[in-house]
Design a protein around this motif. Structure first.
Motif, PDB file in Angstrom:
ATOM      1  N   ILE A  20      66.022  36.097  44.805  1.00  0.00           N
ATOM      2  CA  ILE A  20      66.761  36.318  46.057  1.00  0.00           C
ATOM      3  C   ILE A  20      66.617  37.766  46.506  1.00  0.00           C
ATOM      4  CG2 ILE A  20      69.079  36.407  47.096  1.00  0.00           C
ATOM      5  CD1 ILE A  20      68.222  33.542  46.844  1.00  0.00           C
ATOM      6  N   ARG A  21      66.766  38.724  45.579  1.00  0.00           N
ATOM      7  CA  ARG A  21      66.633  40.133  45.953  1.00  0.00           C
ATOM      8  C   ARG A  21      65.243  40.409  46.517  1.00  0.00           C
ATOM      9  NH1 ARG A  21      64.465  44.737  45.376  1.00  0.00           N
ATOM     10  NH2 ARG A  21      65.642  46.533  46.092  1.00  0.00           N
ATOM     11  N   SER A  22      64.225  39.850  45.899  1.00  0.00           N
ATOM     12  CA  SER A  22      62.860  40.051  46.375  1.00  0.00           C
ATOM     13  C   SER A  22      62.683  39.501  47.790  1.00  0.00           C
ATOM     14  CB  SER A  22      61.869  39.394  45.416  1.00  0.00           C
ATOM     15  OG  SER A  22      60.550  39.649  45.809  1.00  0.00           O
ATOM     16  N   LEU A  23      63.204  38.304  48.030  1.00  0.00           N
ATOM     17  CA  LEU A  23      63.103  37.717  49.377  1.00  0.00           C
ATOM     18  C   LEU A  23      63.822  38.578  50.412  1.00  0.00           C
ATOM     19  CD1 LEU A  23      63.630  33.941  48.564  1.00  0.00           C
ATOM     20  CD2 LEU A  23      61.530  35.013  49.417  1.00  0.00           C
ATOM     21  N   LEU A  24      65.024  39.040  50.077  1.00  0.00           N
ATOM     22  CA  LEU A  24      65.803  39.838  51.028  1.00  0.00           C
ATOM     23  C   LEU A  24      65.169  41.208  51.273  1.00  0.00           C
ATOM     24  CD1 LEU A  24      69.477  39.077  49.881  1.00  0.00           C
ATOM     25  CD2 LEU A  24      68.122  37.921  51.645  1.00  0.00           C
TER      26      LEU A  24
END
Length: 148
Positions: A20-24
């Protein structure tokens, strides 16, 4: 656990947070409003200049097999994304950008084989009048291949 989303010993148990952090942090529309450095794993530190986003692990369930000796298993992780902003309008806009940045698709994210990312419950509106912080969270269900 680093804010860049890489560890060796906790990677499997935090893969949903890392994904999720990577996507955001790599979503052009979102980082135009919130710099990638303010999209962090864990709780947003006190005194952080807003807007900011915190990503937290809630729970993980690994799919059980009869032999229980598979090198890789499907895991389901609940991840909570909390946005903090200086206005109610910004809070709502950020939460919508977060939702859009986490599409439900089978892909590899930051080295993690993601089966799906499903939006889950959105939490209540919260605010701190003294600090002028408007916040809200949204949960995501992340299914991924985990090493055992």
């Amino acid at each position: 656990y680093s804010s860049q989303g890489r560890t060796n010993d906790r990677r499997s148990s935090m893969s949903g947070v890392i994904a999720i952090r990577s996507l955001l942090a790599n979503n052009v529309e979102l980082i135009a409003t919130v710099p990638a450095s303010k999209i962090m794993a864990g709780v947003i530190p006190l005194g952080t200049v807003l807007p900011a986003i915190g990503i937290s692990h809630i729970s993980t369930v690994e799919r059980k097999t009869v032999a229980m000796n598979d090198a890789k298993v499907m895991a389901t992780e609940r991840v909570q994304v909390t946005v903090q902003a200086k206005s109610y309008t910004d809070q709502k806009s950020l939460l919508e950008l977060v939702r859009k940045a986490c599409p439900n698709k089978h892909t590899t994210v930051n080295g993690i084989v993601v089966d799906s990312i499903l939006p889950e419950i959105a939490g209540p509106d919260l605010r701190d009048d003294d600090l002028v912080i408007f916040m809200q969270s949204r949960d995501f269900i992340v299914k991924f291949i985990a090493s055992t």
